[in-house]
Design an enzyme around this catalytic site. Sequence first.
Site, mmCIF file in Angstrom:
data_model
loop_
_atom_site.group_PDB
_atom_site.id
_atom_site.type_symbol
_atom_site.label_atom_id
_atom_site.label_comp_id
_atom_site.label_asym_id
_atom_site.label_seq_id
_atom_site.Cartn_x
_atom_site.Cartn_y
_atom_site.Cartn_z
ATOM 1 N N ARG A 239 -0.657 18.204 3.137
ATOM 2 C CA ARG A 239 0.516 17.331 2.794
ATOM 3 C C ARG A 239 1.569 18.193 2.126
ATOM 4 O O ARG A 239 1.232 19.190 1.174
ATOM 5 C CB ARG A 239 -0.120 16.536 1.308
ATOM 6 N N HIS B 103 3.273 9.057 7.013
ATOM 7 C CA HIS B 103 2.222 9.333 6.200
ATOM 8 C C HIS B 103 1.152 8.380 7.296
ATOM 9 O O HIS B 103 0.560 7.325 7.043
ATOM 10 C CB HIS B 103 2.152 8.395 5.050
ATOM 11 N N GLN C 193 -2.458 7.146 6.061
ATOM 12 C CA GLN C 193 -2.352 5.782 5.317
ATOM 13 C C GLN C 193 -2.044 4.475 5.903
ATOM 14 O O GLN C 193 -2.881 3.665 5.902
ATOM 15 C CB GLN C 193 -1.205 5.911 4.289
ATOM 16 N N ASP D 123 6.296 0.011 -1.228
ATOM 17 C CA ASP D 123 6.183 1.104 -1.762
ATOM 18 C C ASP D 123 6.968 1.630 -2.804
ATOM 19 O O ASP D 123 8.089 0.971 -2.948
ATOM 20 C CB ASP D 123 5.950 2.112 -0.540
ATOM 21 N N CYS E 28 0.383 1.221 -0.663
ATOM 22 C CA CYS E 28 -0.459 2.508 -0.458
ATOM 23 C C CYS E 28 -0.783 3.149 -1.692
ATOM 24 O O CYS E 28 -1.994 4.070 -1.934
ATOM 25 C CB CYS E 28 0.285 3.559 0.429
ATOM 26 N N ARG F 117 -9.169 4.637 2.988
ATOM 27 C CA ARG F 117 -8.515 5.960 3.281
ATOM 28 C C ARG F 117 -9.706 7.025 3.747
ATOM 29 O O ARG F 117 -9.851 7.633 4.545
ATOM 30 C CB ARG F 117 -7.816 6.502 2.059
HETATM 31 N N1 NVA Z 1 6.364 7.149 -0.133
HETATM 32 C C1 NVA Z 1 5.354 7.817 -1.187
HETATM 33 C C2 NVA Z 1 3.878 7.496 -0.854
HETATM 34 C C3 NVA Z 1 3.046 8.129 -1.704
HETATM 35 C C4 NVA Z 1 1.620 8.027 -1.363
HETATM 36 C C5 NVA Z 1 5.556 9.317 -1.437
HETATM 37 O O1 NVA Z 1 5.904 10.048 -0.483
HETATM 38 O O2 NVA Z 1 5.759 9.807 -2.609
HETATM 39 N N1 CP Z 2 -1.628 6.399 -1.236
HETATM 40 C C1 CP Z 2 -1.700 7.950 -1.370
HETATM 41 O O1 CP Z 2 -1.620 8.725 -0.562
HETATM 42 O O2 CP Z 2 -1.995 8.243 -2.573
HETATM 43 P P1 CP Z 2 -1.940 9.634 -3.169
HETATM 44 O O3 CP Z 2 -0.588 10.151 -3.256
HETATM 45 O O4 CP Z 2 -2.789 9.550 -4.797
HETATM 46 O O5 CP Z 2 -2.975 10.685 -2.327
#
Ligand code: NVA
Ligand code: CP
Length: 303
Positions: free
Chosen positions: A103, A130, A133, A222, A262, A290
């Site tokens: 990540r 993502h 997800q 989101d 998500c 997930r």
């Molecule tokens: N769009 C959000 C998703 C978190 C799971 C981010 O990138 O922070």
């Molecule tokens: N939805 C998601 O990826 O959650 P986290 O940021 O908690 O991993």
Amino acid sequence: MARHFLALHDFNEIELYGMLTFARELKEKQKQSIPHKLLDGKTVALIFEKASTRTRVSFEVGVFQLGGHGLFMSSGNSQMGRGEPIKDTARVMARYCDGVMIRTFGQEIVEEFARYSDVPVINGLTDLFHPCQIMADLMTVIEHKKSYEGLKFAWVGDGNNMANTWIEAAAIFGFELRLACPAGYEPDKKVMEWAEAKAPGKIILSTDPKSAVAGADVVNTDVWASMGQETEQKEREKAFVGYCLDDNLLALAKPDCIVLHCLPAHRGEEISDSVIEGKSSVVWDEAENRLHIQKAIMATLIK
Ligand code: NVA
Ligand code: CP
């Protein structure tokens, strides 16, 4: 050559559908306590350059349930945080581990990591995509709606990593996706162009949340400021006025629609408490899935 999971466009519909089916089988096995040690003795490195709750826990638990070991690493506590080149880290990790989940920020980072990795690399979220997800989300849609075919999907909010991945999903799986994003917060242009070429007319972008949600079977939103955009929070709160998925907006969707998010959610911003806690919300199933889909992705790719 290792096969990586960096974006949905790396796979075709049949391959992705196969993973969704496999995930449902693994979910059933897990529920019935039927062993499925498909990664027996394998180690998967889990590298985080951004915060996480679901991704970290679901990958770590998932590898364990598959009989393997999940090795958590954060950039702050590894040489990555001190500037060791990605390509060096990638080659070294592949000598120890059987797979890597990462990540991070730029999509080019996971791409470079994968280029130098002899073991499969899985994208656990970048600024652009993502994919794990959206696979969990599709699994949830299939559970609740039997199929994604013929359904109308709506996206309300930022044209972010989630929106971009939904766009890829719509183009690959061939469903209708209507997105409402404020001006200046549109999805990635190249992703839109790729999707339009692949599935002409399936993806409709506007600035009108009402027209996006009207008649939708699946409504998704989101956060307005993603990880790395925290300093833009206030400015985004102004730009996103009218984009809260609340009861009034949701009333325009089909009465039996489902709501996805998500998580983490900011109640009162992109979604109201009443909607996320309401009868249409399937966010807890979505979060659970997930685990199951990532087990399927890992077990498919890691040999
Ligand atoms: N769009 C959000 C998703 C978190 C799971 C981010 O990138 O922070
Ligand atoms: N939805 C998601 O990826 O959650 P986290 O940021 O908690 O991993």
